[in-house]
Enzyme design. Structure first.
Site, PDB file in Angstrom:
ATOM      1  N   GLY A   9       4.749   9.654  -5.235  1.00  0.00           N
ATOM      2  CA  GLY A   9       4.907   8.362  -4.568  1.00  0.00           C
ATOM      3  C   GLY A   9       5.302   7.313  -5.590  1.00  0.00           C
ATOM      4  O   GLY A   9       4.811   6.180  -5.587  1.00  0.00           O
ATOM      5  N   GLY A  12       6.852   3.581  -4.731  1.00  0.00           N
ATOM      6  CA  GLY A  12       6.117   2.586  -3.960  1.00  0.00           C
ATOM      7  C   GLY A  12       5.692   1.390  -4.790  1.00  0.00           C
ATOM      8  O   GLY A  12       6.065   1.261  -5.964  1.00  0.00           O
ATOM      9  N   GLN A  13       4.923   0.507  -4.155  1.00  0.00           N
ATOM     10  CA  GLN A  13       4.527  -0.741  -4.815  1.00  0.00           C
ATOM     11  C   GLN A  13       3.730  -0.471  -6.090  1.00  0.00           C
ATOM     12  O   GLN A  13       3.978  -1.097  -7.117  1.00  0.00           O
ATOM     13  CB  GLN A  13       3.695  -1.602  -3.849  1.00  0.00           C
ATOM     14  CG  GLN A  13       3.473  -3.014  -4.367  1.00  0.00           C
ATOM     15  CD  GLN A  13       2.331  -3.733  -3.660  1.00  0.00           C
ATOM     16  OE1 GLN A  13       1.604  -3.140  -2.859  1.00  0.00           O
ATOM     17  NE2 GLN A  13       2.158  -5.001  -3.962  1.00  0.00           N
ATOM     18  N   ASP A  35       9.100  11.256  -5.592  1.00  0.00           N
ATOM     19  CA  ASP A  35       9.031  10.445  -4.374  1.00  0.00           C
ATOM     20  C   ASP A  35       9.824  11.160  -3.292  1.00  0.00           C
ATOM     21  O   ASP A  35      10.716  11.962  -3.595  1.00  0.00           O
ATOM     22  CB  ASP A  35       9.599   9.040  -4.615  1.00  0.00           C
ATOM     23  CG  ASP A  35       9.073   8.036  -3.595  1.00  0.00           C
ATOM     24  OD1 ASP A  35       8.144   7.276  -3.926  1.00  0.00           O
ATOM     25  OD2 ASP A  35       9.582   8.021  -2.447  1.00  0.00           O
ATOM     26  N   ILE A  36       9.537  10.851  -2.050  1.00  0.00           N
ATOM     27  CA  ILE A  36      10.296  11.454  -0.959  1.00  0.00           C
ATOM     28  C   ILE A  36      11.701  10.856  -0.888  1.00  0.00           C
ATOM     29  O   ILE A  36      12.632  11.473  -0.407  1.00  0.00           O
ATOM     30  CB  ILE A  36       9.530  11.337   0.372  1.00  0.00           C
ATOM     31  CG1 ILE A  36      10.108  12.311   1.413  1.00  0.00           C
ATOM     32  CG2 ILE A  36       9.513   9.893   0.883  1.00  0.00           C
ATOM     33  CD1 ILE A  36       9.134  12.671   2.502  1.00  0.00           C
ATOM     34  N   ASP A  53       8.491  16.008  -1.125  1.00  0.00           N
ATOM     35  CA  ASP A  53       7.565  15.669  -0.049  1.00  0.00           C
ATOM     36  C   ASP A  53       6.207  16.211  -0.467  1.00  0.00           C
ATOM     37  O   ASP A  53       6.060  17.409  -0.711  1.00  0.00           O
ATOM     38  CB  ASP A  53       8.043  16.349   1.249  1.00  0.00           C
ATOM     39  CG  ASP A  53       7.107  16.098   2.426  1.00  0.00           C
ATOM     40  OD1 ASP A  53       5.993  15.566   2.211  1.00  0.00           O
ATOM     41  OD2 ASP A  53       7.494  16.438   3.555  1.00  0.00           O
ATOM     42  N   TYR A 142      -5.507   3.599   9.217  1.00  0.00           N
ATOM     43  CA  TYR A 142      -5.432   3.608   7.758  1.00  0.00           C
ATOM     44  C   TYR A 142      -6.836   3.663   7.147  1.00  0.00           C
ATOM     45  O   TYR A 142      -7.113   4.479   6.268  1.00  0.00           O
ATOM     46  CB  TYR A 142      -4.698   2.345   7.319  1.00  0.00           C
ATOM     47  CG  TYR A 142      -4.565   2.134   5.848  1.00  0.00           C
ATOM     48  CD1 TYR A 142      -3.709   2.913   5.085  1.00  0.00           C
ATOM     49  CD2 TYR A 142      -5.275   1.112   5.203  1.00  0.00           C
ATOM     50  CE1 TYR A 142      -3.563   2.692   3.730  1.00  0.00           C
ATOM     51  CE2 TYR A 142      -5.138   0.881   3.862  1.00  0.00           C
ATOM     52  CZ  TYR A 142      -4.282   1.670   3.119  1.00  0.00           C
ATOM     53  OH  TYR A 142      -4.143   1.447   1.773  1.00  0.00           O
ATOM     54  N   LYS A 146      -8.672   6.540   4.898  1.00  0.00           N
ATOM     55  CA  LYS A 146      -9.199   6.273   3.553  1.00  0.00           C
ATOM     56  C   LYS A 146     -10.675   6.656   3.458  1.00  0.00           C
ATOM     57  O   LYS A 146     -11.121   7.203   2.451  1.00  0.00           O
ATOM     58  CB  LYS A 146      -9.005   4.796   3.175  1.00  0.00           C
ATOM     59  CG  LYS A 146      -7.550   4.412   2.914  1.00  0.00           C
ATOM     60  CD  LYS A 146      -6.965   5.177   1.746  1.00  0.00           C
ATOM     61  CE  LYS A 146      -5.561   4.732   1.397  1.00  0.00           C
ATOM     62  NZ  LYS A 146      -4.923   5.617   0.398  1.00  0.00           N
TER      63      LYS A 146
HETATM   64  N1  SER Z   1      -2.997  -3.544   1.096  1.00  0.00           N
HETATM   65  C1  SER Z   1      -3.323  -2.574   2.090  1.00  0.00           C
HETATM   66  C2  SER Z   1      -2.764  -2.930   3.403  1.00  0.00           C
HETATM   67  O1  SER Z   1      -2.590  -4.086   3.646  1.00  0.00           O
HETATM   68  C3  SER Z   1      -4.807  -2.462   2.212  1.00  0.00           C
HETATM   69  O2  SER Z   1      -5.247  -1.444   1.432  1.00  0.00           O
HETATM   70  O3  SER Z   1      -2.521  -2.079   4.190  1.00  0.00           O
END
Ligand code: SER
Length: 317
Positions: A9, A12-13, A35-36, A53, A142, A146
């Site tokens: 990944g 990503g950010q 990364d994908i 992937d 989400y 987690k």
């Molecule tokens: N920054 C994330 C989100 O906003 C939270 O872990 O989804």
């Protein structure tokens, strides 16, 4: 054979900044990025990269063996807002991705980093100074992924001695890569808009306070917990980490110290609900005690740094 570090990944950010920092610390060729998505030619020329992937475990295993990987950072995930739109694929990516990688860690004996989030908390959690051990009843897809992930991490540590380490990140703010699909993304977008147009319409309401962290500190915490002595990492679910908390109105005030005519308006959307279920501030004393964590950037310092760097990027292009 040389040991290497794998970042899954990597576009990503967090990944894009983490790869840069790990390469600075360990040498370019010792950090394998995957990364994908295909990255830019610039990124491709900066060190080893595979298009991958994470759910393709045979390929992950092949890369791990080929490069003698001893540390893996598993950052491929869907964030809160996207996960609500794509319930099943979010669960698949966030959960099967972790479980498969934990299995590989058990067989191949590498150290694993996996990010958790303040989203593990929910509406019944105390919202101020949220403790390490408290009610975790997340109300987002989400957050559920987690929380389940945290339990799996602890399970694999207890049962199979997998050296897995994790942080509950707050909202992360950085200038190099924009986040995608998160609830805390406003705190990044606002800077780009402040410089571009001197105005911003916030999708969270004026007084929505959330815990946040500057990317510099997020990298410090991430690499910090991975480099800590195994004995110091006493919590194998996930550590609370904290740096600052603010509302959109407070962030706008801070930006106005640099851009006096900056204007903010508010138009809360569905993401307001997710934010309303999360803590306002986090107690990170366990991380401070166990592996000597502390943040360096507060609202004032972060704002100044963001504006300076984004301004420089705009002028450059
Ligand atoms: N920054 C994330 C989100 O906003 C939270 O872990 O989804």
């Amino acid at each position: 054979m040389k040991e290497s570090i794998l970042v899954i990944g990597a576009k990503g950010q967090i990944g894009s900044e983490l790869v840069e920092e790990l390469r600075r610390q360990n040498g370019e060729s010792n950090v394998i990025a995957t990364d994908i998505k295909m990255p830019s030619p610039e990124f491709l020329s900066s060190g080893p990269f595979y298009q991958l992937d994470v759910l393709d475990f045979p390929q992950v295993l092949e890369i791990i063996r080929k490069h003698n990987v001893k540390q893996v950072y598993l950052l491929a995930a869907l964030l809160s807002a996207t996960a609500e739109q794509k319930i099943k694929s979010a669960w698949r990516l966030n959960m099967e991705g972790l479980l498969g990688t934990l299995e590989l860690a058990r067989e191949e004996k590498f150290k694993l980093f996996w990010p958790s989030s303040i989203a593990v908390f929910g509406p019944n959690t105390p919202r101020e100074n949220t403790p390490q051990f408290t009610v975790t009843e997340p109300s987002t897809v989400y957050g559920i992924s987690k929380l389940a992930g945290e339990r799996w991490c602890e399970y694999y540590f207890q049962k199979f001695n997998v050296d897995v380490r994790s942080l509950r990140y707050p909202g992360l703010i950085g200038y190099k890569t924009e986040p995608g699909g998160g609830t805390t993304d406003y705190a990044v977008h606002i800077f780009h808009e402040a410089i571009r147009s001197h105005k911003y319409e916030s999708f969270l309401s004026e007084h929505t306070e959330l815990p946040m962290m500057y990317m510099h500190d997020a990298l410090k915490a991430t690499i910090g917990i991975m480099n800590a002595d195994a004995k110091q990492v006493k919590i194998r679910s996930s550590y609370n980490v904290a740096a600052m908390s603010f509302t959109p109105a407070q962030l706008a005030d801070e930006i106005r110290k640099h851009i006096p005519d900056f204007k903010i308006t508010y138009k809360p959307d569905v993401r307001q609900q997710y934010a309303d279920s999360w803590p306002k501030s986090i107690d990170d004393s366990c991380a401070r005690t166990d592996w000597k964590w502390h943040a360096e950037y507060d609202l004032c310092r972060m704002t100044e740094d963001m504006l300076v760097h984004i301004q420089a990027m705009v002028q450059h292009h």
